[in-house]
Design a protein around this motif. Structure first.
Motif, PDB file in Angstrom:
ATOM      1  N   SER A 113       0.855  -1.178   0.000  1.00 30.49           N
ATOM      2  CA  SER A 113       0.000   0.000   0.000  1.00 30.49           C
ATOM      3  C   SER A 113       0.898   1.237   0.000  1.00 30.49           C
ATOM      4  N   GLU A 114       0.431   2.271  -0.627  1.00 37.73           N
ATOM      5  CA  GLU A 114       1.211   3.502  -0.737  1.00 37.73           C
ATOM      6  C   GLU A 114       1.187   4.240   0.596  1.00 37.73           C
ATOM      7  N   VAL A 115       2.330   4.704   1.024  1.00 37.65           N
ATOM      8  CA  VAL A 115       2.447   5.500   2.238  1.00 37.65           C
ATOM      9  C   VAL A 115       3.000   6.860   1.834  1.00 37.65           C
ATOM     10  N   PRO A 116       2.151   7.887   1.801  1.00 36.89           N
ATOM     11  CA  PRO A 116       2.656   9.196   1.395  1.00 36.89           C
ATOM     12  C   PRO A 116       3.658   9.745   2.413  1.00 36.89           C
ATOM     13  N   LEU A 117       4.782  10.196   1.894  1.00 34.63           N
ATOM     14  CA  LEU A 117       5.833  10.729   2.762  1.00 34.63           C
ATOM     15  C   LEU A 117       5.915  12.240   2.619  1.00 34.63           C
ATOM     16  N   HIS A 118       4.771  12.878   2.784  1.00 37.31           N
ATOM     17  CA  HIS A 118       4.730  14.334   2.737  1.00 37.31           C
ATOM     18  C   HIS A 118       3.557  14.841   3.579  1.00 37.31           C
ATOM     19  N   VAL A 119       3.561  16.111   3.826  1.00 41.07           N
ATOM     20  CA  VAL A 119       2.411  16.784   4.416  1.00 41.07           C
ATOM     21  C   VAL A 119       2.039  17.921   3.471  1.00 41.07           C
TER      22      VAL A 119
ATOM     23  N   ARG B  48       5.631  26.095   7.849  1.00 41.92           N
ATOM     24  CA  ARG B  48       7.072  26.101   7.522  1.00 41.92           C
ATOM     25  C   ARG B  48       7.915  26.245   8.790  1.00 41.92           C
ATOM     26  N   ASP B  49       7.479  27.106   9.690  1.00 41.75           N
ATOM     27  CA  ASP B  49       8.194  27.257  10.964  1.00 41.75           C
ATOM     28  C   ASP B  49       8.192  25.940  11.740  1.00 41.75           C
ATOM     29  N   TYR B  50       7.060  25.252  11.721  1.00 42.11           N
ATOM     30  CA  TYR B  50       6.957  23.980  12.441  1.00 42.11           C
ATOM     31  C   TYR B  50       7.856  22.921  11.810  1.00 42.11           C
ATOM     32  N   LEU B  51       7.890  22.874  10.494  1.00 39.42           N
ATOM     33  CA  LEU B  51       8.753  21.904   9.816  1.00 39.42           C
ATOM     34  C   LEU B  51      10.227  22.153  10.136  1.00 39.42           C
TER      35      LEU B  51
ATOM     36  N   ALA C  35       9.669  14.046  10.113  1.00 43.48           N
ATOM     37  CA  ALA C  35      10.956  14.618  10.527  1.00 43.48           C
ATOM     38  C   ALA C  35      11.841  13.566  11.195  1.00 43.48           C
ATOM     39  N   SER C  36      11.223  12.531  11.732  1.00 46.23           N
ATOM     40  CA  SER C  36      12.003  11.495  12.410  1.00 46.23           C
ATOM     41  C   SER C  36      12.757  10.584  11.444  1.00 46.23           C
ATOM     42  N   ILE C  37      12.287  10.461  10.222  1.00 48.80           N
ATOM     43  CA  ILE C  37      12.889   9.490   9.289  1.00 48.80           C
ATOM     44  C   ILE C  37      14.372   9.757   9.049  1.00 48.80           C
ATOM     45  N   PRO C  38      14.784  10.967   8.679  1.00 44.83           N
ATOM     46  CA  PRO C  38      16.234  11.160   8.501  1.00 44.83           C
ATOM     47  C   PRO C  38      17.018  11.054   9.811  1.00 44.83           C
ATOM     48  N   LEU C  39      16.395  11.413  10.927  1.00 43.63           N
ATOM     49  CA  LEU C  39      17.082  11.304  12.216  1.00 43.63           C
ATOM     50  C   LEU C  39      17.350   9.844  12.574  1.00 43.63           C
TER      51      LEU C  39
END
Length: 142
Positions: free
Chosen positions: A31-37, A50-53, A99-103
């Motif tokens: 199943s597709e998991v969108p990796l964006h907001v 943008r500030d939150y990101l 945000a956790s994925i690259p961390l």
């Protein structure tokens, strides 16, 4: 891993053909998991997102954002949902998980959970697994 060792002419090899056929079948079943907001295009919503990101903070609430936008919380939530298709709280939760994925590539689950403000590594792991259907430990670079 088996496919990585196949020659470019894998079709000539029965095993190679079987491995590739299996990969294609398994890929089709995913199943597709969108990796964006979704980012709203209107201000002040775009600025807040943008500030939150740039600095995801678990302590930010809908009330905080509504106050910053000089709107009632109800009006803010309604407009935000219309622009992004989701509530502000759900949007922030998804943004934190993304945000956790690259961390997670270089840090432990415990470190990432702490950085992003989760109450415990278990709470973070549960949220991550629920969102992406894989545990956060699977993101670790090997």
């Amino acid at each position: 891993m088996a496919a990585a060792d196949l020659d470019a002419d894998y079709a000539a090899d029965r095993r190679g053909s079987a491995v590739m056929a299996l990969i294609l079948l398994e890929t089709a079943a995913l199943s597709e998991v969108p990796l964006h907001v979704a980012l709203p295009h209107e201000q002040p919503f775009a600025r807040l997102c943008r500030d939150y990101l740039a600095d995801p903070d678990l302590a930010v609430t809908n009330t905080d954002w509504a106050r910053a936008a000089a709107m009632s919380e109800r009006m803010f939530t309604r407009r935000f949902r219309g622009l992004t298709g989701t509530s502000p709280a759900a949007w922030r939760s998804r943004a934190r998980l993304l945000a956790s994925i690259p961390l997670l590539r270089h840090r432990t689950v415990t470190e990432v959970a702490t950085v992003l403000g989760y109450a415990s590594p278990a709470a973070f792991s549960y949220a991550f697994t629920r969102a992406f259907d894989v545990p956060p430990s699977s993101m670790r670079r090997r």
